[in-house]
Design a protein around this motif. Structure first.
Motif, PDB file in Angstrom:
ATOM      1  N   MET A  49      71.863 -11.517  -7.217  1.00 38.21           N
ATOM      2  CA  MET A  49      70.779 -11.491  -7.798  1.00 38.21           C
ATOM      3  C   MET A  49      70.144 -12.388  -6.749  1.00 38.21           C
ATOM      4  O   MET A  49      68.817 -12.440  -6.714  1.00 38.21           O
ATOM      5  N   ASN A  50      70.753 -13.266  -5.633  1.00 40.94           N
ATOM      6  CA  ASN A  50      70.302 -14.384  -4.440  1.00 40.94           C
ATOM      7  C   ASN A  50      69.552 -13.329  -3.855  1.00 40.94           C
ATOM      8  O   ASN A  50      68.877 -13.423  -3.485  1.00 40.94           O
ATOM      9  N   GLU A  51      70.779 -11.939  -3.040  1.00 39.27           N
ATOM     10  CA  GLU A  51      70.304 -10.797  -2.300  1.00 39.27           C
ATOM     11  C   GLU A  51      69.376 -10.102  -2.858  1.00 39.27           C
ATOM     12  O   GLU A  51      68.222 -10.406  -1.836  1.00 39.27           O
ATOM     13  N   ARG A  52      68.576 -10.071  -4.306  1.00 36.96           N
ATOM     14  CA  ARG A  52      67.406  -9.118  -4.141  1.00 36.96           C
ATOM     15  C   ARG A  52      66.330 -10.308  -4.637  1.00 36.96           C
ATOM     16  O   ARG A  52      64.926  -9.786  -3.679  1.00 36.96           O
ATOM     17  N   VAL A  53      66.391 -11.609  -5.391  1.00 40.17           N
ATOM     18  CA  VAL A  53      65.569 -12.536  -4.457  1.00 40.17           C
ATOM     19  C   VAL A  53      65.324 -13.089  -3.461  1.00 40.17           C
ATOM     20  O   VAL A  53      64.178 -12.996  -3.316  1.00 40.17           O
ATOM     21  N   THR A  54      66.052 -12.876  -2.250  1.00 43.49           N
ATOM     22  CA  THR A  54      66.229 -13.000  -0.901  1.00 43.49           C
ATOM     23  C   THR A  54      64.650 -11.964  -0.647  1.00 43.49           C
ATOM     24  O   THR A  54      64.401 -12.362   0.582  1.00 43.49           O
ATOM     25  N   GLU A  55      65.650 -10.827  -0.880  1.00 48.40           N
ATOM     26  CA  GLU A  55      64.561  -9.166  -0.269  1.00 48.40           C
ATOM     27  C   GLU A  55      63.130  -9.923  -0.542  1.00 48.40           C
ATOM     28  O   GLU A  55      62.039  -9.171  -0.265  1.00 48.40           O
ATOM     29  N   GLU A  56      63.198 -10.104  -1.817  1.00 52.63           N
ATOM     30  CA  GLU A  56      61.420 -10.244  -2.110  1.00 52.63           C
ATOM     31  C   GLU A  56      60.733 -10.628  -1.762  1.00 52.63           C
ATOM     32  O   GLU A  56      59.295 -10.864  -1.423  1.00 52.63           O
ATOM     33  N   TYR A  57      61.026 -12.237  -2.150  1.00 56.92           N
ATOM     34  CA  TYR A  57      60.684 -13.291  -0.796  1.00 56.92           C
ATOM     35  C   TYR A  57      60.692 -12.879   0.333  1.00 56.92           C
ATOM     36  O   TYR A  57      58.927 -13.055   1.038  1.00 56.92           O
ATOM     37  N   SER A  58      61.345 -11.587   0.709  1.00 59.10           N
ATOM     38  CA  SER A  58      60.695 -12.107   2.080  1.00 59.10           C
ATOM     39  C   SER A  58      60.076 -10.477   2.106  1.00 59.10           C
ATOM     40  O   SER A  58      58.968 -10.623   3.110  1.00 59.10           O
ATOM     41  N   ARG A  59      60.160  -9.757   1.322  1.00 62.08           N
ATOM     42  CA  ARG A  59      58.679  -9.478   1.257  1.00 62.08           C
ATOM     43  C   ARG A  59      57.256 -10.097   0.867  1.00 62.08           C
ATOM     44  O   ARG A  59      55.947  -9.178   1.557  1.00 62.08           O
ATOM     45  N   PHE A  60      57.083 -11.022   0.130  1.00 62.67           N
ATOM     46  CA  PHE A  60      56.281 -11.771  -0.015  1.00 62.67           C
ATOM     47  C   PHE A  60      56.087 -12.678   0.811  1.00 62.67           C
ATOM     48  O   PHE A  60      54.594 -12.569   1.494  1.00 62.67           O
ATOM     49  N   GLY A  61      57.275 -12.631   2.318  1.00 64.30           N
ATOM     50  CA  GLY A  61      56.473 -13.728   3.304  1.00 64.30           C
ATOM     51  C   GLY A  61      55.409 -12.731   4.761  1.00 64.30           C
ATOM     52  O   GLY A  61      54.877 -12.465   5.241  1.00 64.30           O
ATOM     53  N   ASP A  62      56.213 -10.999   3.914  1.00 60.55           N
ATOM     54  CA  ASP A  62      56.054 -10.141   5.247  1.00 60.55           C
ATOM     55  C   ASP A  62      53.622  -9.827   4.461  1.00 60.55           C
ATOM     56  O   ASP A  62      53.277  -9.945   5.193  1.00 60.55           O
ATOM     57  N   ALA A  64      52.290 -12.275   2.763  1.00 57.67           N
ATOM     58  CA  ALA A  64      51.722 -13.346   3.427  1.00 57.67           C
ATOM     59  C   ALA A  64      51.013 -13.100   4.703  1.00 57.67           C
ATOM     60  O   ALA A  64      49.733 -13.349   5.079  1.00 57.67           O
ATOM     61  N   SER A  65      51.963 -12.769   5.987  1.00 55.11           N
ATOM     62  CA  SER A  65      51.977 -12.758   7.061  1.00 55.11           C
ATOM     63  C   SER A  65      50.586 -11.812   7.039  1.00 55.11           C
ATOM     64  O   SER A  65      50.028 -12.053   8.000  1.00 55.11           O
ATOM     65  N   GLY A  66      50.774 -10.792   6.254  1.00 58.20           N
ATOM     66  CA  GLY A  66      49.529  -9.614   6.950  1.00 58.20           C
ATOM     67  C   GLY A  66      48.166 -10.360   5.724  1.00 58.20           C
ATOM     68  O   GLY A  66      46.508 -10.122   6.577  1.00 58.20           O
ATOM     69  N   LEU A  67      48.187 -10.840   5.353  1.00 54.37           N
ATOM     70  CA  LEU A  67      47.388 -11.441   4.555  1.00 54.37           C
ATOM     71  C   LEU A  67      46.566 -12.489   5.008  1.00 54.37           C
ATOM     72  O   LEU A  67      45.455 -12.407   6.046  1.00 54.37           O
ATOM     73  N   ARG A  68      47.059 -13.457   6.174  1.00 54.31           N
ATOM     74  CA  ARG A  68      46.801 -14.374   7.379  1.00 54.31           C
ATOM     75  C   ARG A  68      46.628 -13.524   7.751  1.00 54.31           C
ATOM     76  O   ARG A  68      44.947 -14.007   8.797  1.00 54.31           O
ATOM     77  N   VAL A  69      46.598 -12.929   8.858  1.00 54.62           N
ATOM     78  CA  VAL A  69      45.941 -11.842  10.075  1.00 54.62           C
ATOM     79  C   VAL A  69      44.330 -11.208   8.864  1.00 54.62           C
ATOM     80  O   VAL A  69      43.530 -11.462  10.064  1.00 54.62           O
ATOM     81  N   PHE A  70      44.219 -11.070   8.091  1.00 59.43           N
ATOM     82  CA  PHE A  70      43.228 -10.127   7.843  1.00 59.43           C
ATOM     83  C   PHE A  70      41.801 -11.289   7.553  1.00 59.43           C
ATOM     84  O   PHE A  70      41.027 -11.316   7.591  1.00 59.43           O
ATOM     85  N   VAL A  71      42.788 -12.094   6.869  1.00 54.05           N
ATOM     86  CA  VAL A  71      41.658 -13.476   6.819  1.00 54.05           C
ATOM     87  C   VAL A  71      41.240 -13.846   8.064  1.00 54.05           C
ATOM     88  O   VAL A  71      40.428 -14.413   8.587  1.00 54.05           O
ATOM     89  N   GLU A  72      42.588 -13.960   8.953  1.00 54.29           N
ATOM     90  CA  GLU A  72      41.521 -14.681  10.351  1.00 54.29           C
ATOM     91  C   GLU A  72      40.099 -13.549  10.630  1.00 54.29           C
ATOM     92  O   GLU A  72      39.250 -13.977  11.600  1.00 54.29           O
ATOM     93  N   GLN A  73      40.801 -11.972  10.715  1.00 51.93           N
ATOM     94  CA  GLN A  73      39.748 -11.178  11.041  1.00 51.93           C
ATOM     95  C   GLN A  73      38.536 -11.086   9.967  1.00 51.93           C
ATOM     96  O   GLN A  73      37.692 -10.914  11.254  1.00 51.93           O
ATOM     97  N   LEU A  74      38.768 -11.512   9.047  1.00 51.10           N
ATOM     98  CA  LEU A  74      37.470 -11.627   8.219  1.00 51.10           C
ATOM     99  C   LEU A  74      36.585 -12.718   9.116  1.00 51.10           C
ATOM    100  O   LEU A  74      35.084 -13.045   8.934  1.00 51.10           O
TER     101      LEU A  74
END
Length: 134
Positions: A49-62, A64-74
């Motif tokens: 379960m911890n490994e699965r949650v880690t994967e999910e949070y890793s995806r969320f981090g990705d 969030a990074s993509g959204l941050r770049v998008f917001v900077e472009q906007l």
């Protein structure tokens, strides 16, 4: 002989007690082993379960990074549009001033037109009067 029989009975009793104790220890051992397996299985499940949650949070981090770049472009695009918006506001102000000038010119032209018509009428009536007087 009685002594030997007593000893035999005692020895048999000891063997039965020893067997019963061995069975108890064996059963307690099996019970403890089962409890440890349950605990181990729970820990393995928790690890997965911890490994699965880690994967999910890793995806969320990705994400969030993509959204941050998008917001900077906007934000950069918005800054570039601010220049255009300022130019549009300036043009709007100039058009408003130009409309005011055109309105004043229109009033002046209307006034001149009335004066020309009035002057034409008065000239025409003077000519008609002079034609009658001759």
């Amino acid at each position: 002989m009685e002594q030997k029989e007593k000893e035999k009975k005692e020895e048999m009793g000891r063997d039965e007690v020893a067997e019963a104790l061995a069975d108890v220890f064996s059963n307690v051992s099996l019970m403890v082993k089962g409890e440890l397996e349950v605990a181990n299985n729970r820990l393995l499940m928790l690890e997965k379960m911890n490994e699965r949650v880690t994967e999910e949070y890793s995806r969320f981090g990705d994400v969030a990074s993509g959204l941050r770049v998008f917001v900077e472009q906007l934000s950069n695009k918005n800054r570039s549009f601010e220049d255009y918006v300022q130019q549009i506001d300036t043009i709007d102000q100039q058009v408003t001033e130009f409309e005011a000038v055109v309105s004043k010119l229109d009033e002046y032209v209307s006034m001149l037109e009335k004066k020309v018509v009035s002057a034409y009428r008065s000239t025409a009536s003077e000519q008609s009067i002079s034609n009658y007087t001759r």
